[in-house]
Enzyme design. Sequence first.
Site, PDB file in Angstrom:
ATOM      1  N   GLU A 163      31.258  27.013 -24.829  1.00 25.74           N
ATOM      2  CA  GLU A 163      31.526  27.630 -26.136  1.00 25.74           C
ATOM      3  C   GLU A 163      30.436  27.225 -27.139  1.00 25.74           C
ATOM      4  OE1 GLU A 163      35.426  26.440 -27.385  1.00 25.74           O
ATOM      5  OE2 GLU A 163      35.534  27.953 -28.962  1.00 25.74           O
ATOM      6  N   LYS A 187      36.075  35.425 -30.278  1.00 25.43           N
ATOM      7  CA  LYS A 187      37.247  34.642 -29.844  1.00 25.43           C
ATOM      8  C   LYS A 187      38.503  35.209 -30.504  1.00 25.43           C
ATOM      9  CE  LYS A 187      38.592  29.762 -29.298  1.00 25.43           C
ATOM     10  NZ  LYS A 187      38.129  28.382 -29.356  1.00 25.43           N
ATOM     11  N   CYS A 232      37.915  29.579 -24.617  1.00 31.00           N
ATOM     12  CA  CYS A 232      38.672  28.325 -24.683  1.00 31.00           C
ATOM     13  C   CYS A 232      40.155  28.472 -25.000  1.00 31.00           C
ATOM     14  CB  CYS A 232      37.978  27.368 -25.655  1.00 31.00           C
ATOM     15  SG  CYS A 232      38.422  25.654 -25.277  1.00 31.00           S
ATOM     16  N   SER A 245      33.715 -12.296 -28.980  1.00 32.15           N
ATOM     17  CA  SER A 245      34.603 -13.438 -29.210  1.00 32.15           C
ATOM     18  C   SER A 245      35.173 -14.008 -27.931  1.00 32.15           C
ATOM     19  CB  SER A 245      35.771 -12.997 -30.102  1.00 32.15           C
ATOM     20  OG  SER A 245      36.613 -12.133 -29.363  1.00 32.15           O
TER      21      SER A 245
HETATM   22  N1  LIG Z   1      34.177 -16.195 -32.556  1.00 35.38           N
HETATM   23  C1  LIG Z   1      33.714 -14.964 -32.661  1.00 35.38           C
HETATM   24  N2  LIG Z   1      32.459 -14.704 -32.291  1.00 35.38           N
HETATM   25  C2  LIG Z   1      31.956 -13.464 -32.350  1.00 35.38           C
HETATM   26  N3  LIG Z   1      32.656 -12.420 -32.781  1.00 35.38           N
HETATM   27  C3  LIG Z   1      33.919 -12.612 -33.161  1.00 35.38           C
HETATM   28  C4  LIG Z   1      34.520 -13.881 -33.120  1.00 35.38           C
HETATM   29  N4  LIG Z   1      35.784 -13.734 -33.559  1.00 35.38           N
HETATM   30  C5  LIG Z   1      35.959 -12.449 -33.849  1.00 35.38           C
HETATM   31  N5  LIG Z   1      34.829 -11.760 -33.614  1.00 35.38           N
HETATM   32  C6  LIG Z   1      34.579 -10.319 -33.782  1.00 35.38           C
HETATM   33  O1  LIG Z   1      35.476  -9.778 -34.709  1.00 35.38           O
HETATM   34  C7  LIG Z   1      36.282  -8.760 -34.084  1.00 35.38           C
HETATM   35  C8  LIG Z   1      37.666  -8.792 -34.688  1.00 35.38           C
HETATM   36  O2  LIG Z   1      38.182 -10.083 -34.547  1.00 35.38           O
HETATM   37  P1  LIG Z   1      39.669 -10.356 -34.078  1.00 35.38           P
HETATM   38  O3  LIG Z   1      39.894 -11.791 -34.132  1.00 35.38           O
HETATM   39  O4  LIG Z   1      40.557  -9.433 -34.790  1.00 35.38           O
HETATM   40  O5  LIG Z   1      39.556 -10.028 -32.566  1.00 35.38           O
HETATM   41  P2  LIG Z   1      40.295  -8.992 -31.692  1.00 35.38           P
HETATM   42  O6  LIG Z   1      40.301  -7.678 -32.377  1.00 35.38           O
HETATM   43  O7  LIG Z   1      41.547  -9.576 -31.205  1.00 35.38           O
HETATM   44  O8  LIG Z   1      39.213  -8.892 -30.570  1.00 35.38           O
HETATM   45  P3  LIG Z   1      38.945  -9.861 -29.410  1.00 35.38           P
HETATM   46  O9  LIG Z   1      40.016  -9.528 -28.438  1.00 35.38           O
HETATM   47  O10 LIG Z   1      37.585  -9.465 -29.041  1.00 35.38           O
HETATM   48  O11 LIG Z   1      39.004 -11.261 -29.900  1.00 35.38           O
HETATM   49  C9  LIG Z   1      36.218  -9.112 -32.600  1.00 35.38           C
HETATM   50  O12 LIG Z   1      36.514  -8.016 -31.766  1.00 35.38           O
HETATM   51  C10 LIG Z   1      34.818  -9.595 -32.458  1.00 35.38           C
HETATM   52  O13 LIG Z   1      33.904  -8.546 -32.355  1.00 35.38           O
HETATM   53  N1  LIG Z   2      37.797  24.868 -28.325  1.00 30.85           N
HETATM   54  C1  LIG Z   2      39.053  25.176 -28.049  1.00 30.85           C
HETATM   55  O1  LIG Z   2      39.479  26.296 -28.232  1.00 30.85           O
HETATM   56  C2  LIG Z   2      39.895  24.052 -27.501  1.00 30.85           C
HETATM   57  C3  LIG Z   2      41.160  24.493 -26.862  1.00 30.85           C
HETATM   58  C4  LIG Z   2      42.095  23.577 -26.211  1.00 30.85           C
HETATM   59  N2  LIG Z   2      43.344  23.536 -26.911  1.00 30.85           N
HETATM   60  C5  LIG Z   2      41.668  22.175 -25.805  1.00 30.85           C
HETATM   61  O2  LIG Z   2      42.369  21.264 -26.081  1.00 30.85           O
HETATM   62  O3  LIG Z   2      40.703  21.959 -25.165  1.00 30.85           O
END
Ligand SMILES: Nc1ncnc2c1ncn2[C@@H]1O[C@H](COP(=O)(O)OP(=O)(O)OP(=O)(O)O)[C@@H](O)[C@H]1O
Ligand SMILES: NC(=O)CC[C@H](N)C(=O)O
Length: 724
Positions: free
Chosen positions: A45, A114, A175, A357
Site C-alpha cells: 500500500e 481504496k 488492505c 542495570s
Molecule cells: N545502576 C544502573 N546502571 C545503569 N543504568 C541504570 C541503573 N539503574 C537504572 N538504570 C537505567 O534506568 C532504567 C530505569 O531504571 P529502573 O530502576 O526503573 O529499572 P527497570 O525499569 O526496572 O529496568 P531494569 O530491569 O533494567 O533494572 C533502567 O532500565 C536502566 O536503563
Molecule cells: N492499512 C490498513 O488498511 C490496515 C488494515 C488492517 N486493519 C490491519 O490491521 O492491518
Amino acid sequence: MGRKVTLACATLNQWALDFDGNRERILESILEAKDLGATFRTGPELEICGYSCEDHFYESDTFLHCWEVLLELLTAPLCKDMIIDVGMPVMHKNVAYNCRVVFLNQKILVIRPKMRMCDDGNYRESRWFSAWSKVRQTEDYFLPRMISKFTGQTTVPFGDAVISTRDTCIGFEICEELWSPASTHISMALDGVEIICNSSGSYAELRKAYVSVELVKSATLKAGGCYVFSNMRGCDGQRVYFGGCSCIALNGSILSRAKQFSLQDVEVTAATIDLEDIRAYRNQIRSFAHLAAQSPSYPRVVIDFSLSLEQDATLPIASSIEWAYLRPEEEIAKGPACWLWDYLRRSGQGGFFLPLSGGVDSSSVAIIVFSMCRMVVDTVQRGDTTVLSDVRRLLGDPEYTPRTPSDLCNRILVTCYMGTENSSKETKQRAAALAASIGSYHMHIVIDKAITAIIEIFSGVTGLFPKFAVNGGCPRQNVALQNIQARLRMVLSYLFAQLMLWARNRPGGLLVLGSANVDEALRGYMTKYDCSSADINPIGGISKTDLRRFLNYAKAQFNIPVIGDIVDAPPTAELEPLQDGRLAQTDEEDMGMTYAELSQFGKLRKIEKCGPFSMYCKLVQTWSGSCSPREVAEKVKHFFRCYAINRHKMTVLTPAYHAEKYSPDDNRYDHRPFLYRANWSWQFRAIDKQLEQHVPVKRSNTGNVTHSNKKVDNSSRMRAGITV
Ligand SMILES: Nc1ncnc2c1ncn2[C@@H]1O[C@H](COP(=O)(O)OP(=O)(O)OP(=O)(O)O)[C@@H](O)[C@H]1O
Ligand SMILES: NC(=O)CC[C@H](N)C(=O)O
Ligand SMILES: Nc1ncnc2c1ncn2[C@@H]1O[C@H](COP(=O)(O)OP(=O)(O)OC[C@H]2O[C@@H]([n+]3cccc(C(=O)O)c3)[C@H](O)[C@@H]2O)[C@@H](O)[C@H]1O
C-alpha cells in the site's frame, strides 16, 4: 491454450518520503518478479511515497513526487510486458484517495481507490483520505500533463473496476477491505474475478501474524480464487513495524509466503497457478455458483494481453505450504531488532548507548541489540550487499565486514553500569557478565559525586538536608532522593552518547536506548525524565511477563547463561539504601501490585474498554478464587489512582516499538486526557455500591447461572449510567 499464470507480490521496506529509495526498491522488485517468470507484479500500500507520510498527505508535493516516480516506472524498459500495480495517493476532483495505479506497456489501465478506510489502533487514514463509495462505478480521471504527454492518454478510468485480460480477470482490494465485514473480494469473486490482489500496510503486534493469513485463507476458501497479498515490512519512520508476511493463496491454501521479520529490503514472493483450478473449485460449490449467476457486473477494463503463455503444459504449479508462526518470544527477538536496525541506519547515527542495570528491562534491550547483530551478520553472510554497505557507512569503516555478532556488537553498542551507594554488587556483576557475553563495549561508572553535588546545591540555599525513609525522611524527601539518582543517569547517558565515539576515535554519535516496559508506563512506576527518557525504546510496548519469556528463550537460543540469574532476581530500582548490604526495595511491593495483575488491568482498560466500575465487575469474577470482592475493589481503585496521577508521564514517553494492544502510548495510540480527577469519586462510589450489594453467584451443574439471593438491586449500575 494458456492456463497457467505466474504472479508475484513484493514485500518492501519503504521509507516515508524517500522517493529515491522507494523507486529503487520498486524497480528491484519488478526485476526479481521478471526473473521469477511473473507477468503480474503487485506491491504494498502507498509504496511510492511510503505508508506513514501522515500529514504530508496534505501536501501537494507528495502527490507531485509520486506522479514523477510513476513516470519513471512507466518509462523504464524493465517494466515492459508485465502488468504492474503500484500504490500511491491520487487526488481526484479535489479529494485525496489512497490508490492503486495499474499499468502495462506504458499505458495506465485503471486507478483503483481504496474503498474502506482504516482508523483503528495506530491508523488514521480518514484524516487524509476519503473512501471511494461509488460501488462498481468509474469516472474519468484527467491525467497530469507530464503523464499524458508520455502515455498519449488524456483520461483513464478511476474507480471500482476490474481488468480483463485475454485469459483471466484481475481485481483489487486495498488492505482494510480484506478486514471489513463487507469485503470487496466477495462481490468480485461472484463476478468471476479470478485473481484478487491486496496491497497492505499492516503493522506487526505480538500474536497478530495469524490474522492476515487466516483472512486470506478464508477469503479464498469461501469464494475460491487466487489471492495475492502484498505487505510492507520495516520501520518507515514511525513507531510501528510493518509485518511482512506477504503471501499467495489459492482456493483456501497458502502457496508461498514472505518472511515476517527480515533485514532484506526487497523480497519477492511468486507462485504459478492453474486458472482451471479456480474454475473447477468455484463451480463445484453450488451455492456459490447460484449466487454468482445473479451477481451484478463490474466495469471491466479489457486489454489485449494474457498473463499465461500459449504453451505451458510442462510449467510446474505451486503446491500448498504450512505456515509456521513465530512464538511471541521469537517475535520479540526479531521485530524490535529489525526496527532498531532500520532506525539506526536511517538516523545517520553511529550506534547505541544503553544504561545497563543488570535488571530484566535493560538486559532485554541489550539482548535485542545483540539479536539485531546476529541478524546483520547472518544477512551479510548470505551476500546482502545493502546491509553490508549500511554497516560500513554507520561504523565509518569502508573495509569492515562483520564476522561474529559479538564483534559487531562491540562496535555498535556501548553499555554502562552507573552505580551509586545504593547499588548492589550482584546487579553490577550481572551487567558486566551480560556485556561480556554479547560483546558490548562496557563501562562501569560511579555517580555518587554528582548526586552529592546536586543535593549540596539544594542544601546550600535552603539549609535543609533531605533524608531517605530508612534514615527518618518523609515520603517526599525519600522520592526526591531516588529521583535525582535516576535523572542524573539520564543526563550522563546523553553526555556519553554524544562523546563515546569521539573517545573511540570514530565520527558521529550514539542513540540513547530507553528500557521502560509497557506495564511500568501504565502504572507510572518510573521517574519522569529519568533513564526511561531516551531517543528510542525497543521494549516500551512489551509487558514484563513477555520480556521474561523472551529472556528465557534468549538464554538457550543465544547461549547466555547469566540470563538465568537476571530472570531469577526480584525486579528492583535500587534507589534506596541497602539494608545490611541487601535489597530493601522491590518493584512489586513498591507498586502495590504484581506485574501479572498490572497486565490484566492494562488489557481490561485498553482492549476491553473498561472504566473502574466495569473493571471491578469483571475482576470480581475472574479473581473470585483468590480475592474477596473488597480486595478486588481496593486493587482496582489503587490501579486507577496510580494510573490517573501518573498519566502525565505518558505525554513524554520515549518513542517505542509498538508491540502490544494494551499500550498506553499517548502520542498516537491511546488517546486520553493527562489531567485526571484522581479520586474518581463517582466511579469509585459505583464500585462501593456494587460491593455492598454483592451477591455470590452459583453455577449450576447445567452451567446455568443462578443468584443465591433473588433480590438483586441494580440501582448502582443504573446510577453509574449502565442499562441492565
Ligand atoms: N545502576 C544502573 N546502571 C545503569 N543504568 C541504570 C541503573 N539503574 C537504572 N538504570 C537505567 O534506568 C532504567 C530505569 O531504571 P529502573 O530502576 O526503573 O529499572 P527497570 O525499569 O526496572 O529496568 P531494569 O530491569 O533494567 O533494572 C533502567 O532500565 C536502566 O536503563
Ligand atoms: N492499512 C490498513 O488498511 C490496515 C488494515 C488492517 N486493519 C490491519 O490491521 O492491518
Ligand atoms: N498532573 C500533572 N501533570 C503534569 N506534570 C505533573 C503532574 N503531576 C505531577 N507532575 C510532574 O511530575 C513530577 C512527578 O513525577 P516524578 O518526578 O516521576 O516523581 P514520582 O512519580 O513521585 O516518583 C517516581 C516514582 O517512581 C519510582 N521508581 C520506581 C522504579 C524505578 C524508578 C527509577 O527512577 O528508576 C523510580 C520511585 O520510587 C517513585 O515512587 C512532579 O514533580 C511534577 O513536576
